[in-house]
Design a protein around this motif. Structure first.
Motif, PDB file in Angstrom:
ATOM      1  N   GLU A 156     -44.625  16.455  78.832  1.00  0.00           N
ATOM      2  CA  GLU A 156     -44.122  16.034  77.515  1.00  0.00           C
ATOM      3  C   GLU A 156     -45.297  15.496  76.703  1.00  0.00           C
TER       4      GLU A 156
ATOM      5  N   ARG B 229     -41.388  12.907  85.704  1.00  0.00           N
ATOM      6  CA  ARG B 229     -41.854  13.157  84.340  1.00  0.00           C
ATOM      7  C   ARG B 229     -43.364  13.019  84.282  1.00  0.00           C
TER       8      ARG B 229
ATOM      9  N   ARG C  33     -44.187  21.611  81.977  1.00  0.00           N
ATOM     10  CA  ARG C  33     -43.133  20.674  81.564  1.00  0.00           C
ATOM     11  C   ARG C  33     -43.676  19.311  81.121  1.00  0.00           C
TER      12      ARG C  33
END
Length: 373
Positions: free
Chosen positions: A52, A31, A50
């Motif tokens: 966040e 992440r 991707r």
């Protein structure tokens, strides 16, 4: 071991967003969380992939909840402002830089998952003065300690980070002292200054300037985030250029002015929104600054792809010249001659007014959001 969850502050700026995009493209990283108080634009948001995005102010203790809830193991602190105008004034800038860093470090200290911290610092911590050495190594300190602005904030931030390492000695900390950024896409203080058609310079000074291409800056940040280097490292490209050379190669016209005029001019350009140079940054334009990069090459393990001259040339491709480079020297010389004559005349008048005659001394030859530093 590569990081699993990386948090990057300041992703709405070009450099922070470019770093987050590179990390998001790495499949070994689970992440990537991007934090900023201002949402990125549509184009920047697409580039983040991707990543966040979390809209949060690092001055708020809630940043601790973001780190704890996501089990962040690597924090890259990029949200450091260098321009009071872009931050809402000097008070807001200091709050963002100093208070924001203190809150972020407090959150990292409380989070047991954090095992690596990367700080984007600046070579401005070395200051700029006529007593400076030819090159600064990582073990040196400023000969004249910066009295305020971005450089003083960066010194304070590095002090807080050193305190953090004493409280959490098991966390690997990398402090990256970058020289001035330049490139076709990045919006930095120096690019804004060199983009002006007529560039004011201090009469009698010609600073040595060491640059770093934006692509090399991103590569160093990625390596610092995913690698295991711990410590402080100067990050700059090989070689230097004189400020007068940089102005000439970009097709700009240098306007040499007496040093006493540079301060009022800096205030005027800030108020007009042209460029946002502080007194400390004006000192850099007088005396320059060069850092030693042995640690970068030999211990950190990175050699910049662009030299200072190559980085400047790549930036020059995107800047339409005001005057053809081969003509700039003649225009600048004529302007400097006129200013020198005026300065000598004023000096003679001042001497006569004081009741004494002093021979004229020769004038030395002119030797949107928050931006990235």
């Amino acid at each position: 071991m590569p990081p699993a969850v990386v948090l990057v502050t300041g992703v709405s700026r070009w450099l922070g967003g470019a770093l987050a995009a590179e990390l998001a493209a790495d499949p070994s990283i689970e992440r990537v969380i991007g934090v900023d108080s201002v949402p990125p634009g549509p184009e920047a948001l697409r580039r983040l992939g991707r990543t966040e995005f979390v809209r949060a102010d690092i001055r708020n203790p809630l940043i601790g909840k973001v780190i704890a809830s996501a089990s962040v193991d690597t924090v890259v602190h990029m949200n450091i402002s260098s321009t009071p105008g872009g931050s809402g004034g000097r008070t807001s800038m200091k709050e963002l830089n100093v208070i924001g860093t203190m809150q972020l470090l407090a959150a990292c200290q409380r989070a047991p998952s954090v095992r690596r911290l990367v700080l984007k610092s600046t070579s401005a911590v070395y200051g700029a003065s006529p007593r400076d050495p030819a090159v600064f190594t990582e073990s040196m300190q400023a000969r004249r300690v910066p009295g305020g602005g971005f450089a003083k904030d960066s010194l304070d931030i590095e002090g807080y980070v050193r305190s953090f390492t004493r409280r959490r000695p098991e966390v690997d900390v990398a402090v990256l002292r970058f020289t001035n950024f330049i490139g076709p896409r990045i919006d930095s203080l120096l690019t804004g200054f060199l983009r002006m058609p007529v560039v004011p310079t201090a009469l009698g000074f010609d600073a040595r300037v060491q640059l770093l291409h934006e692509d090399d800056a991103v590569a160093v940040l990625v390596r610092a985030t995913t690698g295991d280097f711990a410590g402080t490292v100067n990050v700059g490209a090989p070689g230097t250029v004189l400020l007068s050379q940089a102005i000439r190669r970009l097709g700009r016209v240098a306007l040499p002015l007496p040093s006493a005029a540079m301060g009022p001019l800096g205030r005027l350009t800030r108020q007009a929104g042209i460029t946002d140079y502080s007194p400390e940054q004006m000192r850099f334009l007088n005396f320059g600054r060069v850092v030693d990069t042995r640690v970068l090459r030999e211990e950190f393990g990175y050699t910049p792809r662009f030299t200072t001259e190559q980085a400047l040339a790549d930036y020059a491709r995107t800047v339409a010249p005001v005057v053809r480079p081969e003509l700039v020297g003649g225009v600048a010389a004529a302007a400097e001659h006129v200013v020198g004559q005026v300065a000598t005349l004023l000096d003679d008048v001042g001497s006569l007014a004081g009741g004494r005659r002093r021979p004229g001394t020769p004038v030395a030859a002119g030797l949107r959001a928050v931006r990235d530093a």
